[in-house]
Design an enzyme around this catalytic site. Structure first.
Site, short mmCIF file in Angstrom:
data_model
loop_
_atom_site.label_atom_id
_atom_site.label_comp_id
_atom_site.label_asym_id
_atom_site.label_seq_id
_atom_site.Cartn_x
_atom_site.Cartn_y
_atom_site.Cartn_z
CD GLU A 184 1.13 0.13 5.98
OE1 GLU A 184 -0.05 -0.27 5.91
OE2 GLU A 184 1.66 0.85 5.10
CB CYS A 194 -2.08 3.43 -8.25
SG CYS A 194 -3.31 3.36 -6.93
CD GLU A 219 1.96 3.17 -8.42
OE1 GLU A 219 2.05 3.28 -7.20
OE2 GLU A 219 1.11 2.45 -8.98
#
Length: 525
Positions: free
Chosen positions: A394, A472, A518
């Site tokens: 991340e 998305c 999504e």
């Protein structure tokens, strides 16, 4: 607007000529007419800008507009074609700007921008989203065919498409909302809401979001209190950075535990530290012992920012009141949430999504799960019980701190989280990968998609045989990633690994009343 009435029966050419004449000479809003050859009636259609609320004519035999074009002489046909093209462009522009039928209220216009499907029953919304995902898969199949990869299935899709999985919550489902500050319909520059219009067109109007279906009451309450505060403030709002002003956007986050976090962005301009301290004190007093106390905030944050978006590293979030974090529960696990970390905006929908991801991974106790763009670790940690190890990557440092805390708090030890850009961390991690255990990758990037170096690292790692891509916006940059994952080996691009093949697509409605969805796309090789 004047109305031009036609009596009697006219040919297609006569009707089209009327359209061309009035649109080119009188410069009035044109109502397009088509002549129905089956019943010989002239049937009106609403103008292009009103298509969001189109009224269907009773006649079911309307001829296509191409029939009108073919009946016109060359010059008029060319002119009408230009008018059609202009109308199409205008339709797109107006839809972007949130324009509606004349007479629509500002509330309706904002609803059309933020939640364009709000008028449709929910089951019809799901059908609209299914069709959009079907077109994405058709496009991917066509693009792969151009690369010499024959993957087309029934209906021209690249793989089977499951029905859209509905959201367990339809209204007020968002756990995070962002409110802007700008001029409202009445011209007041201290209006807190969301935008109708665009900056490029210079027609932005900030409309209160108190009527929107997807925003919960608590968010609306905090936004209303923030507006009350800035309207009493002696400082101006910051609408354009170079024009001065200070008060900027508000972010509200809530959880199912009843926690509420408010993050207020403030442009310091030339204010000194003493003046800044005064404003922070006034803000804290308003939300703790003033009219804003009704919001019962768990956390109140303040960020001084001279940029459109600022990370904590660029400009720290300053806690003015309450707890530094709020907490949410997903699939019986407790997660800590900081001001700027990514967390799925639909918590109930996220639980449904993560369960499906766990099934699609087909992971067992020997599997290593690679969680790329892991945020606070929600996906990886929710699957930790069924795999051997979790490796998360991340870019947001605070999110990694939260992920590590979440793992420790929930007693999960078979995981590790790496802080940094995926394109820097992943290639280094996989280049030395010698683990014999099966490796499954789950990627959940932002709308910008994955960096090319991330795709290349995944392609060139022979241990990754199964990949789940959660997007998305699959019609955007994710499409580029899909093609890079599936294209033939290309030494020039250093794509030496065996290509992936899309085998299943499963859409999830995480955003009821909007056009967004999504999409989970499963690739294997």
């Amino acid at each position: 607007m004047g109305v031009f009435k036609v009596s009697g029966v006219l040919s297609a050419a006569e009707l089209a000529t009327i359209v061309v004449f009035f649109s080119s000479r009188l410069q009035v809003r044109v109502w397009r007419w088509v002549c129905c050859a089956a019943c010989r009636r002239a049937a009106p259609l609403l103008p292009a800008m009103a298509l969001s609320c189109v009224l269907r004519p009773t006649c079911r035999h309307l001829c296509s507009s191409s029939a009108l074009l073919s009946s016109l002489p060359g010059r008029d046909r060319s002119l009408l074609a230009e008018k059609k093209a202009a109308a199409k462009w205008k339709r797109k522009e107006k839809s972007r700007e949130g324009c509606s039928l004349p007479g629509s209220s500002w509330e309706e216009r904002l609803a059309n921008v933020v939640t364009p499907l709000w008028r449709l029953p929910y089951q019809e919304q799901l059908l609209v989203k299914y069709e959009s995902q079907r077109k994405v898969l058709q496009t991917l199949a066509s693009r792969l065919e151009e690369l010499g990869i024959g993957v087309q299935k029934a209906g021209g899709l690249c793989c089977p498409l499951q029905p859209v999985v509905p959201s367990p919550i339809i209204s007020g489902y968002r756990n995070k909302s962002t409110f802007s500050v700008n001029r409202g319909p009445d011209g007041n520059p201290k209006t807190v809401g969301m935008y109708v219009g665009t900056g490029r067109a210079r027609n932005i109007v900030c409309v209160k979001a108190s009527h929107l279906e997807n925003i919960p009451p608590k968010h609306k309450q905090v936004a209303q209190c923030y507006e009350e505060f800035i309207r009493c403030s002696s400082l101006d709002p910051c609408i354009l950075f170079h024009e001065g002003g200070h008060w900027r956007e508000l972010v509200v986050r809530t959880t199912s535990h009843g926690h509420t976090m408010a993050v207020i962005t403030f442009h310091p301009q030339e204010l000194g530290q003493e003046a800044l301290a005064t404003q922070k004190t006034l803000l804290k007093e308003f939300f703790t012992c003033g009219p804003g106390a009704v919001c019962a905030l768990t956390s109140l944050y303040f960020q001084e920012s001279t940029m459109t978006r600022c990370s904590h590293e660029q400009s720290p979030f300053q806690l003015l009141h309450g707890e530094p974090h709020i907490f949410e529960e997903v699939l019986s696990l407790k997660f800590r949430i900081s001001p700027d970390v990514f967390f799925q905006v639909n918590t109930g929908g996220a639980e449904v999504l993560y369960r499906a991801v766990g099934e699609l991974c087909e992971a067992d106790r020997d599997t290593v799960l690679l969680d790329i763009c892991c945020g606070t670790g929600t996906i990886g940690l929710s699957l930790a019980h069924q795999v051997s190890k979790i490796i998360g990557i991340e870019v947001v440092e605070k999110a990694v701190e939260d992920a590590r805390w979440n793992a420790a708090f929930n007693g999960i030890s078979n995981c590790e989280f790496h802080s940094g850009k995926a394109e820097a961390v992943l290639p280094q991690l996989l280049s030395s990968w010698e683990d014999a255990r099966p490796l499954v990758a789950v990627v959940n990037p932002s709308r910008a998609g994955l960096h090319y170096r991330v795709v290349r690292a995944i392609r060139n790692c022979k241990s990754i045989r199964r990949l789940l891509y959660i997007s998305c916006k699959p019609e955007g940059e994710a499409m580029r990633n899909f093609l890079e994952l599936c294209c033939p080996p290309d030494p020039g691009k250093k794509l030496a690994g065996e290509p992936f093949t899309p085998v299943l697509a499963m859409p999830f409605d995480m955003f009821p009343h909007t056009v967004h969805c999504e999409l989970v796309l499963l690739f294997t090789r």
